[in-house]
Enzyme design. Sequence first.
Site, PDB file in Angstrom:
ATOM      1  N   TYR A  57      -6.668 -22.309  12.157  1.00 34.14           N
ATOM      2  CA  TYR A  57      -5.369 -22.359  11.560  1.00 34.14           C
ATOM      3  C   TYR A  57      -5.430 -23.282  10.396  1.00 34.14           C
ATOM      4  O   TYR A  57      -6.031 -24.457  10.524  1.00 34.14           O
ATOM      5  CB  TYR A  57      -4.403 -22.974  12.600  1.00 34.14           C
ATOM      6  CG  TYR A  57      -3.425 -21.895  13.344  1.00 34.14           C
ATOM      7  CD1 TYR A  57      -2.615 -21.125  12.348  1.00 34.14           C
ATOM      8  CD2 TYR A  57      -3.227 -21.662  14.451  1.00 34.14           C
ATOM      9  CE1 TYR A  57      -1.828 -20.021  12.938  1.00 34.14           C
ATOM     10  CE2 TYR A  57      -2.431 -20.758  15.057  1.00 34.14           C
ATOM     11  CZ  TYR A  57      -1.742 -19.981  14.385  1.00 34.14           C
ATOM     12  OH  TYR A  57      -0.958 -19.168  14.917  1.00 34.14           O
ATOM     13  N   GLU A  59      -2.230 -23.751   8.088  1.00 32.05           N
ATOM     14  CA  GLU A  59      -0.899 -23.812   7.355  1.00 32.05           C
ATOM     15  C   GLU A  59      -1.019 -24.965   6.526  1.00 32.05           C
ATOM     16  O   GLU A  59      -1.348 -26.018   6.551  1.00 32.05           O
ATOM     17  CB  GLU A  59       0.118 -24.230   8.694  1.00 32.05           C
ATOM     18  CG  GLU A  59       0.761 -22.986   9.360  1.00 32.05           C
ATOM     19  CD  GLU A  59       0.042 -22.881  10.746  1.00 32.05           C
ATOM     20  OE1 GLU A  59      -0.950 -23.777  10.629  1.00 32.05           O
ATOM     21  OE2 GLU A  59       0.619 -22.625  11.663  1.00 32.05           O
ATOM     22  N   ASP A 204       3.662  -6.226 -10.995  1.00 30.48           N
ATOM     23  CA  ASP A 204       2.962  -5.692  -9.864  1.00 30.48           C
ATOM     24  C   ASP A 204       1.821  -5.016 -10.214  1.00 30.48           C
ATOM     25  O   ASP A 204       2.046  -3.777 -10.526  1.00 30.48           O
ATOM     26  CB  ASP A 204       4.123  -5.018  -8.985  1.00 30.48           C
ATOM     27  CG  ASP A 204       3.374  -4.485  -7.347  1.00 30.48           C
ATOM     28  OD1 ASP A 204       2.187  -4.818  -7.519  1.00 30.48           O
ATOM     29  OD2 ASP A 204       4.124  -3.914  -6.640  1.00 30.48           O
ATOM     30  N   THR A 231      -2.349  -6.594  -4.937  1.00 34.99           N
ATOM     31  CA  THR A 231      -3.265  -6.355  -3.705  1.00 34.99           C
ATOM     32  C   THR A 231      -4.500  -6.844  -4.017  1.00 34.99           C
ATOM     33  O   THR A 231      -4.977  -6.952  -5.215  1.00 34.99           O
ATOM     34  CB  THR A 231      -3.320  -5.020  -3.112  1.00 34.99           C
ATOM     35  OG1 THR A 231      -3.500  -4.313  -4.120  1.00 34.99           O
ATOM     36  CG2 THR A 231      -1.886  -4.773  -2.533  1.00 34.99           C
ATOM     37  N   LYS A 234      -7.632  -2.682  -3.594  1.00 35.16           N
ATOM     38  CA  LYS A 234      -7.530  -1.417  -4.244  1.00 35.16           C
ATOM     39  C   LYS A 234      -8.519  -1.621  -5.679  1.00 35.16           C
ATOM     40  O   LYS A 234      -9.918  -1.520  -4.994  1.00 35.16           O
ATOM     41  CB  LYS A 234      -6.158  -1.072  -4.976  1.00 35.16           C
ATOM     42  CG  LYS A 234      -5.045  -1.146  -3.901  1.00 35.16           C
ATOM     43  CD  LYS A 234      -3.655  -0.786  -4.254  1.00 35.16           C
ATOM     44  CE  LYS A 234      -2.716  -0.281  -3.179  1.00 35.16           C
ATOM     45  NZ  LYS A 234      -1.882  -1.755  -2.966  1.00 35.16           N
ATOM     46  N   ARG A 240      -8.327  -6.242   2.517  1.00 37.15           N
ATOM     47  CA  ARG A 240      -6.972  -5.955   2.580  1.00 37.15           C
ATOM     48  C   ARG A 240      -6.322  -7.592   2.214  1.00 37.15           C
ATOM     49  O   ARG A 240      -6.697  -8.472   2.998  1.00 37.15           O
ATOM     50  CB  ARG A 240      -6.618  -5.521   3.754  1.00 37.15           C
ATOM     51  CG  ARG A 240      -7.304  -4.214   4.069  1.00 37.15           C
ATOM     52  CD  ARG A 240      -6.406  -3.169   4.961  1.00 37.15           C
ATOM     53  NE  ARG A 240      -5.590  -2.661   4.290  1.00 37.15           N
ATOM     54  CZ  ARG A 240      -5.652  -1.446   3.466  1.00 37.15           C
ATOM     55  NH1 ARG A 240      -6.784  -1.135   3.584  1.00 37.15           N
ATOM     56  NH2 ARG A 240      -4.582  -0.973   2.985  1.00 37.15           N
TER      57      ARG A 240
HETATM   58  N1  DSN Z   1       0.362   2.205   0.119  1.00 37.88           N
HETATM   59  C1  DSN Z   1       0.043   1.648  -1.325  1.00 37.88           C
HETATM   60  C2  DSN Z   1      -0.616   3.073  -2.058  1.00 37.88           C
HETATM   61  O1  DSN Z   1      -1.304   3.767  -1.577  1.00 37.88           O
HETATM   62  O2  DSN Z   1      -0.210   2.769  -3.401  1.00 37.88           O
HETATM   63  C3  DSN Z   1       1.058   1.074  -1.870  1.00 37.88           C
HETATM   64  O3  DSN Z   1       1.673   0.214  -1.035  1.00 37.88           O
END
Ligand code: DSN
Length: 424
Positions: A57, A59, A204, A231, A234, A240
């Site tokens: 933990y 925080e 974003d 994110t 990707k 993740r």
């Molecule tokens: N689920 C993601 C995507 O596939 O683009 C976006 O949140």
Amino acid sequence: MATPQHIPFLEEQDDDIYSAIRGEEKRQEEGLELIPSENYVSLAVREASGSIFTNKYSEGYPGKRYYGGQEFTDSIEDIARDRAKEIFNCKYANVQPHAGANANIGAYFALLEPGDTVLGMDLSHGGHLTHGHPVTYITKIFNFVRYKMKDTETGEIDYDEMREVALREKPKILLAGYSAYSRELDYKKIADIAKEVDAISMMDAAHIAGLIAGGVHANPFDYGFDVMTTTTHKTLRGPRGGMILVKSDEEIAKKIDKSLFPGLQGGPLMHQIAAKAVAFGEVLHPSFKEYAAQVVKNAAAMAEVFEREEIRMLGGGTSNHLILADITSFGIDGHTAEVALDEVGITLNKNMIADDPNPPMRPSGIRFGTPAITTRGFTEKECARVAELMIEVLRSHEDKAVKKQVHEEINALAARFPVPDKHY
Ligand code: DSN
């Protein structure tokens, strides 16, 4: 083949989960992953993600924690933040968001008061649920208004409409970015409109962060953007998770830190932060630039085949890692296409197209992309062949013999390009 995960204790203790992991390993190895938001992490990233930091933990933030024993957590969070700042050329990074959604929501709570307005991309034109889809709770708190593409055949954004709406609605945040849009944005125009109406410009970059990091797409921070969310799993090819970056404004950065913790989240996932740090280390390696460039070249090669076969693509093709194709000319919907392609070992997702007359579970489009297959080493030649095979299946989606033949070719292609253990 990628080295199977070493999981002797799971094998002994929990047959159900053990079998599912082995099954998923085989699925990922033998099929082709074309969902444009997915990728294959290195084993180093997986080792960090599966590490002992899951027990801790933490925080708070490095040097200011609410629990003891933070010698090593402070060090990994500092490393992750420093590497992120170096990659994106900015002054502040918060690597604690558990997901991209948390990053966006954390930024809204930091920068808005209830009732404030966000101007973002229309959902069916490529935006995202967290950009204000009515099914999300954030729409009960903030007011979301939209801009769209001017021309769905070229993908050009209607910047005049964006400015008009901005002048009329006075948004506090002007939001750029998307999850199903295949062209580049004019960051300078967007940042200028934001300045004109005294809004914070926020990108974003969840889908294209890796393309920005690899230098194949422009960095919004170089054109005056204030905040970037993303994110990490990707095109950035990490574990993740999410992240929020701030170009230079200390006040904004402080608000964002407070918003994430204690405002929105509890203890940070330190095992994921360790894995983010490892992935960012990989992004800083020179080979990542080649990877990012190849992702874009591969998507262009697939788009070329679709264009040759006169299949409509939203935006008329692609300048990034993804393609959104309108497949109604095959006389099928996106769901039928997704299932037929899954049957031959190609995974992608059904997707709404701009102003889609069909419902979300039976939309008119499919969305696919090249981040994962590029990690496997695919070049333009193999990508073009995959596009041809996809079209063959879409044309003959009920023909078992065609699908069997395509499936064999897909498996053979996958076997030639095993999922790698390392990225350099
Ligand atoms: N689920 C993601 C995507 O596939 O683009 C976006 O949140």
